[in-house]
Structure formats: structure tokens, C-alpha cells
Design an enzyme around this catalytic site. Sequence first.
Site, PDB file in Angstrom:
ATOM      1  N   GLY A  15      -4.659   5.533   0.499  1.00 44.96           N
ATOM      2  CA  GLY A  15      -4.228   6.910   0.278  1.00 44.96           C
ATOM      3  C   GLY A  15      -4.803   7.441  -1.017  1.00 44.96           C
ATOM      4  N   SER A  16      -4.061   8.345  -1.641  1.00 49.11           N
ATOM      5  CA  SER A  16      -4.577   9.012  -2.839  1.00 49.11           C
ATOM      6  C   SER A  16      -4.529   8.081  -4.059  1.00 49.11           C
ATOM      7  CB  SER A  16      -3.754  10.266  -3.121  1.00 49.11           C
ATOM      8  OG  SER A  16      -2.403   9.928  -3.337  1.00 49.11           O
ATOM      9  N   THR A  17      -5.420   8.326  -4.988  1.00 53.25           N
ATOM     10  CA  THR A  17      -5.450   7.556  -6.229  1.00 53.25           C
ATOM     11  C   THR A  17      -4.148   7.767  -7.005  1.00 53.25           C
ATOM     12  OG1 THR A  17      -7.842   7.494  -6.315  1.00 53.25           O
ATOM     13  CG2 THR A  17      -6.703   7.329  -8.431  1.00 53.25           C
ATOM     14  N   GLU A  18      -3.629   8.992  -6.919  1.00 50.61           N
ATOM     15  CA  GLU A  18      -2.367   9.309  -7.610  1.00 50.61           C
ATOM     16  C   GLU A  18      -1.226   8.414  -7.094  1.00 50.61           C
ATOM     17  OE1 GLU A  18      -1.292  13.190  -6.358  1.00 50.61           O
ATOM     18  OE2 GLU A  18       0.582  13.206  -7.485  1.00 50.61           O
ATOM     19  N   GLY A  29      -1.655   5.633  -5.459  1.00 47.39           N
ATOM     20  CA  GLY A  29      -2.061   4.258  -5.764  1.00 47.39           C
ATOM     21  C   GLY A  29      -1.478   3.794  -7.092  1.00 47.39           C
ATOM     22  N   GLU A  73      -6.883   1.029  -1.402  1.00 49.62           N
ATOM     23  CA  GLU A  73      -8.103   1.705  -0.945  1.00 49.62           C
ATOM     24  C   GLU A  73      -7.854   3.186  -1.158  1.00 49.62           C
ATOM     25  OE1 GLU A  73     -10.468   3.739   0.824  1.00 49.62           O
ATOM     26  OE2 GLU A  73      -9.811   2.973   2.780  1.00 49.62           O
ATOM     27  N   CYS A 102     -12.277   9.179   2.900  1.00 51.66           N
ATOM     28  CA  CYS A 102     -12.314   8.787   1.496  1.00 51.66           C
ATOM     29  C   CYS A 102     -13.760   8.553   1.045  1.00 51.66           C
ATOM     30  CB  CYS A 102     -11.492   7.526   1.292  1.00 51.66           C
ATOM     31  SG  CYS A 102     -11.845   6.273   2.508  1.00 51.66           S
TER      32      CYS A 102
HETATM   33  P1  NAI Z   1      -0.767  10.207  -0.101  1.00 48.50           P
HETATM   34  O1  NAI Z   1      -1.452   9.206  -0.944  1.00 48.50           O
HETATM   35  O2  NAI Z   1       0.427  10.904  -0.635  1.00 48.50           O
HETATM   36  O3  NAI Z   1      -0.333   9.541   1.313  1.00 48.50           O
HETATM   37  C1  NAI Z   1      -0.802   8.329   1.825  1.00 48.50           C
HETATM   38  C2  NAI Z   1       0.373   7.455   2.264  1.00 48.50           C
HETATM   39  O4  NAI Z   1       1.165   7.149   1.112  1.00 48.50           O
HETATM   40  C3  NAI Z   1       1.329   8.132   3.253  1.00 48.50           C
HETATM   41  O5  NAI Z   1       1.809   7.176   4.157  1.00 48.50           O
HETATM   42  C4  NAI Z   1       2.462   8.594   2.357  1.00 48.50           C
HETATM   43  O6  NAI Z   1       3.693   8.732   3.038  1.00 48.50           O
HETATM   44  C5  NAI Z   1       2.520   7.478   1.343  1.00 48.50           C
HETATM   45  N1  NAI Z   1       3.146   7.815   0.059  1.00 48.50           N
HETATM   46  C6  NAI Z   1       3.192   9.022  -0.565  1.00 48.50           C
HETATM   47  N2  NAI Z   1       3.871   8.929  -1.718  1.00 48.50           N
HETATM   48  C7  NAI Z   1       4.274   7.646  -1.846  1.00 48.50           C
HETATM   49  C8  NAI Z   1       5.010   6.923  -2.825  1.00 48.50           C
HETATM   50  N3  NAI Z   1       5.493   7.515  -3.921  1.00 48.50           N
HETATM   51  N4  NAI Z   1       5.204   5.593  -2.631  1.00 48.50           N
HETATM   52  C9  NAI Z   1       4.718   4.971  -1.547  1.00 48.50           C
HETATM   53  N5  NAI Z   1       4.043   5.603  -0.577  1.00 48.50           N
HETATM   54  C10 NAI Z   1       3.806   6.928  -0.722  1.00 48.50           C
HETATM   55  O7  NAI Z   1      -1.847  11.260   0.350  1.00 48.50           O
HETATM   56  P2  NAI Z   1      -1.591  12.768   0.855  1.00 48.50           P
HETATM   57  O8  NAI Z   1      -0.543  13.412   0.032  1.00 48.50           O
HETATM   58  O9  NAI Z   1      -1.400  12.744   2.302  1.00 48.50           O
HETATM   59  O10 NAI Z   1      -3.009  13.401   0.531  1.00 48.50           O
HETATM   60  C11 NAI Z   1      -3.315  13.792  -0.811  1.00 48.50           C
HETATM   61  C12 NAI Z   1      -4.733  13.497  -1.150  1.00 48.50           C
HETATM   62  O11 NAI Z   1      -4.920  12.097  -1.138  1.00 48.50           O
HETATM   63  C13 NAI Z   1      -5.770  14.009  -0.166  1.00 48.50           C
HETATM   64  O12 NAI Z   1      -6.110  15.341  -0.426  1.00 48.50           O
HETATM   65  C14 NAI Z   1      -6.905  13.068  -0.427  1.00 48.50           C
HETATM   66  O13 NAI Z   1      -7.622  13.499  -1.548  1.00 48.50           O
HETATM   67  C15 NAI Z   1      -6.219  11.757  -0.753  1.00 48.50           C
HETATM   68  N6  NAI Z   1      -6.156  10.851   0.405  1.00 48.50           N
HETATM   69  C16 NAI Z   1      -7.006   9.774   0.430  1.00 48.50           C
HETATM   70  C17 NAI Z   1      -7.013   8.949   1.528  1.00 48.50           C
HETATM   71  C18 NAI Z   1      -7.922   7.783   1.619  1.00 48.50           C
HETATM   72  O14 NAI Z   1      -8.242   7.344   2.721  1.00 48.50           O
HETATM   73  N7  NAI Z   1      -8.339   7.196   0.526  1.00 48.50           N
HETATM   74  C19 NAI Z   1      -6.163   9.194   2.697  1.00 48.50           C
HETATM   75  C20 NAI Z   1      -5.257  10.310   2.533  1.00 48.50           C
HETATM   76  C21 NAI Z   1      -5.299  11.103   1.422  1.00 48.50           C
END
Ligand code: NAI
Length: 507
Positions: A256-259, A261, A278, A312
Site C-alpha cells: 500500500g502507501s508509504t505513509e 507503511g 511493498e 506502484c
Molecule cells: P492505503 O495504504 O491506505 O491502503 C492499503 C491497505 O492498507 C488497505 O487495505 C487499507 O485498508 C490498509 N490500511 C490503511 N490504513 C491502515 C492502517 N493505519 N493500518 C493498517 N492498515 C491500513 O492506500 P490508499 O489510501 O488506498 O491509497 C493512497 C495512496 O497509496 C495511493 O494514492 C497510492 O499512491 C498509494 N498506494 C500504493 C499501492 C501500492 O501498490 N504500492 C496500492 C494502493 C495505494
Amino acid sequence: MNVRVDIPSIKPLISDKLAKWLATPRPMLIDGKWTPAQSGKTFAVHDPATGEKISDGAEGDAADLALAVRAARRAFESGPWPSMTPSERGRIIHRLGDLVLEHADELATLEAIDNGKPKHVARAADVTLSADMFHYMSGWATKIEGKTISISGLAAPGIDFFSATRPEPIGVVGQIIPWNFPLLMAAWKLGPALATGCTIVLKVAEETPLSALRLGELVLEAGIPPGVVNIVPGFGETAGAALAAHPDVDKVAFTGSTEVGRLIVKASAGNLKKVSLELGGKSPNIVLADADLGLAIQGATAAVFFNHGQCCNAGSRLFVHRSIFNRVVEGVAAEAAKIKLGHGLDPTTEMGPLVSQVQYNRVTGLLASGHEQGAKAICGGSGAGGNGYFVPPTIFTNTNPSMRVVSEEIFGPVLVAAPFDEVDDALIAEANNSIYGLAAGVWSTNTAKAQAIAHRLRAGTVWVNCYHIFDAALPFGGYKQSGWGREMGQAVLSNYLETKAITTRLG
Ligand code: NAI
Ligand code: MG
């Protein structure tokens, strides 16, 4: 340019069987049983092309996660899974890959209506690669090997020892995945954890729970014992955070997002669980003066616009030699203009909507910042309007490194293009000028030159004269703030294994 895309309801386009499945709020999989959330709460699942509600998902939270972790712990300690032979485990994982292929059409339909991507793309890419991941990983179940090691036994002179390492499953694994490749991310995570003999709690993204929940049904059909794979949909701040912080989870794997992460790393500190990540990217794609222009133009287009830019590893920063800059940028713009936006179930669609209103607002906000900071849109430049979340392909020129569109991951169909004069240190430094280091591309007919550049790029993947070539056998992951560890290939196994050294006194 403002292209309005209005999509009629897709209800008439889906089978009665699928409509019935969608009409029931989708429960979570805990200990081999399909159960609602303990709170009784559900959340709405939307088709991003129409904004229409298509189903509901059980909304898991800390209480459900606790049950799922308990089931996974029991399955790890005392269920049939740990006592199964590697060959039996491998056969079951292989069967899961077969079942994914048998249900390819249905899984691709779910990706189209839940994520928005074209069904034919989901069938060719997401479903095929998911099945292959299970097939590839099934082979590793029988090939996990330790070493024998000769030791000196300095503190015990005259005594012989036999020492060997024994890789063992890390234990109960929490996996948190995003919405851009819902089925494939589940397969990337489940495959190696199953091959190494771990048990799993998978938290799927709230935007796209459907295909992974259908996969859960196939997990049971394949014969994976209860509690080995638990699947909990729910929101990040509640379900995801509870899983990352859970004291009885041995390892968390996140995409997911670096933030987020960074939040996962903090949450893991309580019991110092192992972490692999990742994360995001802002990948450079470099076109040299001697590139095959036809190939490079098509490649640069696919590099950034595939999956609507929601990759990503998207090749989102294009660097082109000044002598061919206009030709390449105009070529990519001409290719972009041909991309047909529409509903994922329409077989002529080449690009669907972004996944959600939130993502639409994020991407269009970044487009606005591009205009404000003085970038010039060669095509696209704003959202499409309409009832879904469509954003047409955008190319910005006249950019500089201080602009947000150049430095930030956009995760939408947005390319920034800049010319360069020489293949020199300055070009390499600019290509590497990012907090991320996930992927990169180089286009040249001089493969030796391209290799030399590939060696200097700080990225976990470099594609030469190609892009988006993924394979279950190839490790994928990031340098710098793009992550920790690798997905796929032999490399991913180490994410899920502990190494035990056993020393036996001989005589
Ligand atoms: P996100 O990182 O918030 O979501 C990814 C997963 O993490 C989801 O299952 C979400 O429910 C979970 N999550 C969110 N907050 C969490 C927390 N505090 N603790 C544990 N799990 C948590 O990504 P989001 O908000 O959907 O997208 C934001 C940005 O992140 C996108 O614009 C993109 O830049 C990036 N992103 C990168 C991805 C990648 O494949 N590297 C995939 C999705 C988003
Ligand atoms: Mg988020």
C-alpha cells in the site's frame, strides 16, 4: 479537454448466479466458516464506473481480527496443516491455482465491477498471474532446504559437532493488501505464506473486497484446512491497524502507501513482529536517442497508463533525449488519445475509472496542482465528470523537480515528461531523484549502454526495452522508501521463514 463519461447501470450485464451472490452481504472467512462481523456491521461496495452500490461486505474490526488470529494460531500449532507433508501442501496449493483458472471468467467479472478495470485485462493479467503464482509457489513447498555447516567448536576442543540449519515457517502471518490488483495481491501474499507452511489472516482493501472473498471459497474447495487462511474485509484504521498491532501475529506483510507503511512499522513495534513492505513509487522511464521509437512510444504509454496508472511501478516520470523529445511526447499523446474509456464489462473498453471517489479527488487535486505550478498539459488535465470516477490520460511537460506532480506518487493516469541532453551523471541523478526506488525503464537499441544505465538506477526492477513484465519467478520490491523485502521468486520465501541452527554433539 473534458470528456464526460456516463455509464448506464451494469445490472443487466451480470449473470443471475453472480447477482444472487452479490445480493447477500459478503461474510468474512474465519476458521473455515463464513461469518458476519461480530458487530453486525457491513459496508457498501461500489462499482467505480457508475458509483452504484453492487454489494455489501462484512465490516471486520479488532474483535473479528482477534478471532481470526486465534483461529490462525490454532491452525498453526495443532491443526492438520503443520503435520501435512510438503508434497501434500504443494498439491493443495496447485489445486488452488487450477481453481482460479477454472473460475477465471467469474473472477475477472468481479475485478471489473469492483475495481473498474477492463474484464479482458483482468482475465489476461490479474487472473492468469494469480493462478501462476499459486502454481509456481506450489513447487517451492517441497524445495525449502537448509544447509549443513562445518563448525570449529572453539570453546569445546576435541569434540565433534554436526550443525545444520532448518528453515521453519515464521508462524501466524497478517497480510494487508490494496485495491489496485485485488485478486493478484491476494495471490502474491497467500502463495508464499502457504508454501512455507504459515497460517494467515488476510485483510483485504475496503474498496475491493469481492474477488478475494470469492478466492476464499476456492481456498476451502482446494482443501486448505480451516483456520489456515482467514479473510477479513474492513477499514484500514480499524481492521488493518488491529492486525498490524496484534501481539500474537508473528509477521505482517503489507502492500500500500508509504505513509501507511510507516504506520505498520510503528504498530509492529509492540511485539517486534517481522515486517515486509511493498510501497509506492515514482518510476523513471528513460528513452535514449537511439531507441526504437515505435517500441518506446508504445512502451512509455503502457508504462504509465496500464491499470489507469494505479500501479506502484507505473513509469510516471518520462525522460527523453532532446533530439526526439517532441516526437516521443506527441507519439505518447497520440496513443493516449486512442485509449477508450468505459465500463470494465464493455469488451471495447481499454481504460476504466479510478477505484473510488477518494482516489478521484486525490488525482484531480494533483492535476490542479500541476496547472497551478506551471506545468503544461499536452492532453487530459482534468477529471471526466459523469457518475463514475473517470480521469482521461494526462501528459505534463514544462515541469521541474519542485512540482508536486513530479515528486509525488499520483497513482492515476498522469505522466510528467522532461528532455535531457546527455546520458551523464546528471541524468542518472535526476532519474534517482526520488524518495522511491521501485522500478525503472530504459529504451535503447544499444543494449550494453542500456545495461550500464540499469546498473546505476536505484530501483528493485529495471526493464530494458519493455515494461510491466512480471513473473512469479522474478523478485519484485523496492529500494529506499519503496519498501522492505521482495515479493515473488525464491526471494519472497525468506519473508515467511525463520532459520533455526541445530547443533548436535557427536560422541
Ligand atoms: P492505503 O495504504 O491506505 O491502503 C492499503 C491497505 O492498507 C488497505 O487495505 C487499507 O485498508 C490498509 N490500511 C490503511 N490504513 C491502515 C492502517 N493505519 N493500518 C493498517 N492498515 C491500513 O492506500 P490508499 O489510501 O488506498 O491509497 C493512497 C495512496 O497509496 C495511493 O494514492 C497510492 O499512491 C498509494 N498506494 C500504493 C499501492 C501500492 O501498490 N504500492 C496500492 C494502493 C495505494
Ligand atoms: Mg488510506
